[in-house]
Scaffold this motif. Structure first.
Motif, short mmCIF file in Angstrom:
data_model
loop_
_atom_site.label_atom_id
_atom_site.label_comp_id
_atom_site.label_asym_id
_atom_site.label_seq_id
_atom_site.Cartn_x
_atom_site.Cartn_y
_atom_site.Cartn_z
N LEU A 38 39.00 46.81 36.69
CA LEU A 38 39.40 46.99 38.09
C LEU A 38 39.56 45.64 38.78
O LEU A 38 40.57 45.38 39.45
N ALA A 39 38.57 44.76 38.61
CA ALA A 39 38.64 43.44 39.24
C ALA A 39 39.81 42.63 38.70
O ALA A 39 40.52 41.96 39.46
N ALA A 40 40.06 42.71 37.39
CA ALA A 40 41.18 41.98 36.79
C ALA A 40 42.51 42.49 37.33
O ALA A 40 43.43 41.70 37.60
N GLY A 41 42.63 43.79 37.50
CA GLY A 41 43.86 44.36 38.05
C GLY A 41 44.11 43.89 39.47
O GLY A 41 45.22 43.49 39.83
N ILE A 42 43.08 43.93 40.29
CA ILE A 42 43.21 43.47 41.68
C ILE A 42 43.54 41.98 41.72
O ILE A 42 44.43 41.56 42.46
N LEU A 43 42.83 41.19 40.91
CA LEU A 43 43.12 39.75 40.86
C LEU A 43 44.54 39.47 40.38
O LEU A 43 45.20 38.56 40.87
N GLY A 44 45.01 40.26 39.44
CA GLY A 44 46.37 40.10 38.93
C GLY A 44 47.41 40.35 40.00
O GLY A 44 48.38 39.59 40.15
N ILE A 45 47.22 41.41 40.77
CA ILE A 45 48.14 41.74 41.86
C ILE A 45 48.13 40.65 42.92
O ILE A 45 49.18 40.19 43.38
N VAL A 46 46.94 40.22 43.31
CA VAL A 46 46.80 39.19 44.35
C VAL A 46 47.42 37.87 43.87
O VAL A 46 48.16 37.21 44.62
N THR A 47 47.13 37.49 42.63
CA THR A 47 47.65 36.23 42.09
C THR A 47 49.17 36.24 42.03
O THR A 47 49.83 35.27 42.41
#
Length: 182
Positions: A38-47
């Motif tokens: 979940l954190a990786a997905g959110i970070l990916g979208i934000v990045t």
């Protein structure tokens, strides 16, 4: 040749970083895999959003240099924190190493293929795209085989982060050469 070499060292970084991040995370924090996804997905979208936003304001070659520099400093900082930092923070650092692998790889691929798209027109791209991507693939295969074979030389898995850092340093130099020449 410069793009092929850049792809080779990016592939080395990606394979080595992913192997390191996955193994460290699964050994110490495997029970948090759902939260890490979940954190990786959110970070990916934000990045990706931040990168695409900055493309409107910063020249692409400068943006790629900044991105590679940030990845280099992140990798070095993580290595330093794991080797010399407070042991109480190690689990948090490991969590961020794992969660950062997706966004970091996405950033690198955006930089690589964005540079490729700016260097070559459509006709040239069709002719050379097959062998340009070969550098990343060969490096990923070699790194996947060399990591187990070099475990005697680098017994601590986190030492592979220095291989990642060296790869990013070389990628930064190559992208600088590409942007200044072309």
């Amino acid at each position: 040749v410069l793009m092929l070499t850049t792809g080779f060292f990016m592939g080395t970084f990606i394979a080595t970083y992913q192997i390191t991040a996955d193994s460290i995370f699964l050994n110490r924090l495997g029970q948090y895999l759902d939260k890490a996804f979940l954190a990786a997905g959110i970070l990916g979208i934000v990045t990706t959003f931040i990168f695409s936003t900055f493309q409107n304001f910063i020249r692409f070659s400068v943006l790629t240099q900044i991105s590679v520099a940030l990845i280099f400093f992140f990798t070095v900082a993580v290595y330093v924190l794991l080797h010399y930092g407070n042991p109480e923070w190690h689990n948090i650092v490991i969590f961020f190493i794992y969660c950062g692998s997706g966004p970091i790889i996405a950033l690198l691929l955006l930089c690589y293929w964005g540079t490729f798209g700016r260097l070559f027109n459509f006709r040239q791209s069709k002719r050379i795209i097959g062998w340009i991507d070969t550098g990343q693939l060969i490096a990923a295969i070699i790194a996947s085989f060399l990591v187990p074979l070099t475990s005697v030389l680098l017994p601590d898995t986190t030492d592979y982060l220095m291989v990642c850092s060296l790869s990013m340093l070389i990628v930064g130099g190559l992208l600088f050469m590409i942007s200044s020449r072309f």
